[in-house]
Write a protein that holds these residues in place. Structure first.
Motif, PDB file in Angstrom:
ATOM      1  N   LEU A  54       0.823  -1.208   0.000  1.00 41.26           N
ATOM      2  CA  LEU A  54       0.000   0.000   0.000  1.00 41.26           C
ATOM      3  C   LEU A  54       0.858   1.260   0.000  1.00 41.26           C
ATOM      4  CD1 LEU A  54      -2.843  -1.033   2.474  1.00 41.26           C
ATOM      5  CD2 LEU A  54      -2.948  -0.865  -0.009  1.00 41.26           C
ATOM      6  N   LEU A  55       2.019   1.211   0.616  1.00 46.42           N
ATOM      7  CA  LEU A  55       2.931   2.355   0.564  1.00 46.42           C
ATOM      8  C   LEU A  55       3.421   2.571  -0.864  1.00 46.42           C
ATOM      9  CD1 LEU A  55       4.338   4.508   2.249  1.00 46.42           C
ATOM     10  CD2 LEU A  55       6.162   2.868   2.727  1.00 46.42           C
ATOM     11  N   TYR A  56       3.681   1.492  -1.574  1.00 48.57           N
ATOM     12  CA  TYR A  56       4.057   1.593  -2.992  1.00 48.57           C
ATOM     13  C   TYR A  56       2.917   2.194  -3.817  1.00 48.57           C
ATOM     14  CZ  TYR A  56       4.044  -0.321  -7.749  1.00 48.57           C
ATOM     15  OH  TYR A  56       3.910  -0.476  -9.109  1.00 48.57           O
ATOM     16  N   ILE A  57       1.682   1.717  -3.589  1.00 48.48           N
ATOM     17  CA  ILE A  57       0.531   2.247  -4.316  1.00 48.48           C
ATOM     18  C   ILE A  57       0.334   3.726  -3.987  1.00 48.48           C
ATOM     19  CG2 ILE A  57      -1.984   2.075  -4.551  1.00 48.48           C
ATOM     20  CD1 ILE A  57      -1.685  -0.943  -4.055  1.00 48.48           C
ATOM     21  N   ASP A  58       0.494   4.088  -2.719  1.00 48.00           N
ATOM     22  CA  ASP A  58       0.323   5.485  -2.317  1.00 48.00           C
ATOM     23  C   ASP A  58       1.351   6.387  -2.998  1.00 48.00           C
ATOM     24  OD1 ASP A  58      -0.600   7.693  -0.572  1.00 48.00           O
ATOM     25  OD2 ASP A  58       1.387   7.469   0.318  1.00 48.00           O
ATOM     26  N   GLN A  59       2.594   5.935  -3.086  1.00 40.51           N
ATOM     27  CA  GLN A  59       3.616   6.743  -3.755  1.00 40.51           C
ATOM     28  C   GLN A  59       3.305   6.923  -5.240  1.00 40.51           C
ATOM     29  OE1 GLN A  59       5.056   8.170  -0.888  1.00 40.51           O
ATOM     30  NE2 GLN A  59       6.622   8.400  -2.452  1.00 40.51           N
ATOM     31  N   ARG A  60       2.761   5.920  -5.871  1.00 39.66           N
ATOM     32  CA  ARG A  60       2.402   6.047  -7.284  1.00 39.66           C
ATOM     33  C   ARG A  60       1.172   6.930  -7.467  1.00 39.66           C
ATOM     34  NH1 ARG A  60       2.280   1.127 -11.153  1.00 39.66           N
ATOM     35  NH2 ARG A  60       2.017   2.950 -12.501  1.00 39.66           N
ATOM     36  N   ILE A  61       0.258   6.904  -6.525  1.00 42.27           N
ATOM     37  CA  ILE A  61      -0.888   7.818  -6.596  1.00 42.27           C
ATOM     38  C   ILE A  61      -0.406   9.260  -6.477  1.00 42.27           C
ATOM     39  CG2 ILE A  61      -2.930   8.608  -5.337  1.00 42.27           C
ATOM     40  CD1 ILE A  61      -3.581   5.719  -4.710  1.00 42.27           C
ATOM     41  N   ARG A  62       0.510   9.508  -5.566  1.00 45.62           N
ATOM     42  CA  ARG A  62       0.985  10.864  -5.347  1.00 45.62           C
ATOM     43  C   ARG A  62       1.808  11.379  -6.531  1.00 45.62           C
ATOM     44  NH1 ARG A  62       1.153  12.521   0.178  1.00 45.62           N
ATOM     45  NH2 ARG A  62       0.146  10.991   1.520  1.00 45.62           N
ATOM     46  N   ARG A  63       2.580  10.512  -7.143  1.00 41.92           N
ATOM     47  CA  ARG A  63       3.517  10.950  -8.164  1.00 41.92           C
ATOM     48  C   ARG A  63       3.007  10.748  -9.591  1.00 41.92           C
ATOM     49  NH1 ARG A  63       8.740  11.531  -6.081  1.00 41.92           N
ATOM     50  NH2 ARG A  63       9.590  11.275  -8.175  1.00 41.92           N
ATOM     51  N   GLU A  64       2.134   9.748  -9.795  1.00 40.58           N
ATOM     52  CA  GLU A  64       1.800   9.347 -11.155  1.00 40.58           C
ATOM     53  C   GLU A  64       0.305   9.224 -11.414  1.00 40.58           C
ATOM     54  OE1 GLU A  64       3.880   5.717 -11.757  1.00 40.58           O
ATOM     55  OE2 GLU A  64       5.808   6.545 -11.167  1.00 40.58           O
ATOM     56  N   ALA A  65      -0.532   9.688 -10.497  1.00 40.63           N
ATOM     57  CA  ALA A  65      -1.984   9.636 -10.689  1.00 40.63           C
ATOM     58  C   ALA A  65      -2.461   8.211 -10.931  1.00 40.63           C
ATOM     59  CB  ALA A  65      -2.411  10.540 -11.840  1.00 40.63           C
ATOM     60  N   LEU A  66      -1.916   7.270 -10.185  1.00 45.17           N
ATOM     61  CA  LEU A  66      -2.337   5.880 -10.343  1.00 45.17           C
ATOM     62  C   LEU A  66      -3.789   5.679  -9.938  1.00 45.17           C
ATOM     63  CD1 LEU A  66      -1.457   2.949 -10.983  1.00 45.17           C
ATOM     64  CD2 LEU A  66      -0.877   2.713  -8.563  1.00 45.17           C
ATOM     65  N   ASP A  67      -4.342   6.571  -9.107  1.00 40.64           N
ATOM     66  CA  ASP A  67      -5.729   6.397  -8.681  1.00 40.64           C
ATOM     67  C   ASP A  67      -6.693   6.434  -9.859  1.00 40.64           C
ATOM     68  OD1 ASP A  67      -4.863   8.996  -8.962  1.00 40.64           O
ATOM     69  OD2 ASP A  67      -6.303   9.829  -7.570  1.00 40.64           O
ATOM     70  N   ILE A  68      -6.368   7.184 -10.905  1.00 39.02           N
ATOM     71  CA  ILE A  68      -7.236   7.220 -12.083  1.00 39.02           C
ATOM     72  C   ILE A  68      -7.222   5.872 -12.785  1.00 39.02           C
ATOM     73  CG2 ILE A  68      -7.516   8.257 -14.367  1.00 39.02           C
ATOM     74  CD1 ILE A  68      -6.652  10.882 -13.215  1.00 39.02           C
ATOM     75  N   GLU A  69      -6.035   5.279 -12.918  1.00 39.08           N
ATOM     76  CA  GLU A  69      -5.942   3.953 -13.530  1.00 39.08           C
ATOM     77  C   GLU A  69      -6.659   2.898 -12.686  1.00 39.08           C
ATOM     78  OE1 GLU A  69      -4.668   3.272 -16.496  1.00 39.08           O
ATOM     79  OE2 GLU A  69      -4.276   5.398 -16.787  1.00 39.08           O
ATOM     80  N   LEU A  70      -6.518   2.990 -11.370  1.00 35.58           N
ATOM     81  CA  LEU A  70      -7.190   2.044 -10.491  1.00 35.58           C
ATOM     82  C   LEU A  70      -8.707   2.191 -10.588  1.00 35.58           C
ATOM     83  CD1 LEU A  70      -4.948   2.294  -7.301  1.00 35.58           C
ATOM     84  CD2 LEU A  70      -5.060   0.401  -8.912  1.00 35.58           C
TER      85      LEU A  70
END
Length: 414
Positions: free
Chosen positions: A385-401
């Motif tokens: 989850l820390l990895y996912i959080d870092q990608r959300i913060r830096r790369e907008a992974l939440d949109i892909e998710l």
């Protein structure tokens, strides 16, 4: 984004190229356009109203448009989460809207939300998580218990060291050989169990984020092809940290000064901790992006860049919490084992390896299995989850998710 179990990133380019196309020109709202009222003929004695300023034809819409007017006093403008700001310790406003298809909301996470997400994953998928963690803990502890009984409890060399303050060279060699054999067997089994647990539990977390169930067979099917690479990461990271301590120490030892040797050891420890944090997200990067060993290490370093203290704080907090939880579970088992074995609860601190019977080892092993069954999923879940959080913060992974989960795309600021 892949919709299959264990989503992967599309090529994992640099963070600057992973952002969504949020800078596309947008049409300004009607309120931001100058009113195009027809020109009224001027009345005698009254000057004509000034014409509205002309808007340049080539001005980009959206970025160059005038800001919208402020909201009326009786209305509250909508609040959207601030994105792409690598954060410190502060969490994100709980009142902001974010889709939550699974165990976490699809937005940058606070520390409490990361811990809660790891616990929620273990609760929501307890059959899969419990089966994986319990099986690995039982096998690892069983091998460790048998090895301890065979190599340490019945060891003449170990017994000689415990009873003799001045052992001979032969006794020292025997004790060292038995300790090496014990550490080698238990270390290999523990390492393999850690790799398998990390791989399968990371897959479970990735599915839990999307709100999907996963079976043991699916977790194994999706992780087995990357076990050797993950083993490489698990071996390389401690090796790098060990070299970070050994090299400065040896360099300072050449000078012959004890003070410089101590300074080299301290500097090496600091460097090792810094490297460990930088590389701590390599395992989930390898599993969820299908990276190679060194590509996963570089990926982790890039994700942690600019957020080192935050990642360090979360990892340190988790280590402290899990150590306390493990101690709370193992201490009663050790006390009970000492009493059942014919001693008292206080004698467990004075007993040596040669005094450990099968009864004592079995009871303490049960406590260790319970502790590992609880701590393994939490540790793997927090790292993923820390990895996912870092990608959300830096790369907008939440949109892909959100797209993979089939929910509305989260709101974002330009």
């Amino acid at each position: 984004m892949s919709d299959t179990p264990g989503w992967t990133s599309p090529g994992s380019p640099s963070p600057e190229h992973d952002r969504p196309e949020s800078s596309q020109p947008t049409q300004p709202s009607p309120s931001s356009q100058p009113s195009q009222q027809p020109t009224q003929p001027s009345q005698p004695g009254h000057p004509a109203p000034p014409a509205p300023p002309a808007q340049p034809q080539d001005a980009p819409q959206g970025w160059g448009a005038a800001p919208p007017p402020p909201a009326p006093p009786h209305q509250t403008p909508p609040s959207y989460p601030q994105q792409h700001q690598p954060g410190g310790w502060g969490g994100w406003h709980p009142h902001t809207f974010a889709a939550k298809p699974g165990v976490i909301p699809l937005r940058p996470l606070g520390i409490g939300e990361i811990l809660d997400g790891a616990v929620s994953t273990a609760r929501a998928h307890w059959r899969t998580v419990l089966a994986i963690a319990l099986a690995i803990a039982v096998i690892t502890q069983l091998v460790g218990t048998v090895a301890m009984r065979l190599w340490l409890s019945d060891s003449s060399g170990i017994a000689a060291l415990e009873d003799n303050p001045n052992p001979t060279d032969e006794e020292l060699r025997d004790a060292l050989g038995e300790l090496t054999a014990f550490a080698s067997v238990t270390g290999i089994i523990t390492l393999l169990g850690s790799v398998l647990a990390t791989a399968m539990l990371t897959i479970v977390v990735s599915r839990a984020v999307l709100g999907r169930d996963v079976t043991i067979g699916e977790a194994w099917q999706d992780s087995r092809s990357r076990l050797l690479r993950l083993l490489g990461v698990v071996l390389v990271v401690p090796l790098i940290c060990t070299l970070a301590i050994a090299v400065p120490t040896l360099v300072m030892a050449v000078t012959g000064s004890a003070a410089l040797v101590v300074l080299g050891v301290i500097g090496g420890i600091v460097l090792a901790v810094w490297l460990w944090v930088r590389l701590s997200l390599a395992a989930p990067a390898l599993m969820l992006e299908r990276q190679g060993v060194f590509a996963a290490l570089r990926r982790s370093a890039k994700l942690v860049s600019g957020s080192w203290w935050r990642v360090f704080g979360v990892q340190l907090l988790v280590i402290v919490l899990l150590t306390l939880v493990g101690g709370v579970l193992e201490f009663p088992a050790s006390a009970i084992a000492s009493i059942v074995d014919g001693g008292d609860a206080g004698g467990m601190f004075d007993s040596g390896f040669s005094d450990m019977s099968w009864t004592y080892l079995t009871i303490t092993g049960i406590g260790a299995v319970l502790a590992s069954t609880i701590t393994l999923p939490i540790s793997a879940g927090v790292t993923a989850l820390l990895y996912i959080d870092q990608r959300i913060r830096r790369e907008a992974l939440d949109i892909e998710l959100a797209r993979a989960a089939g929910v509305d795309t989260p709101h974002r600021e330009s």
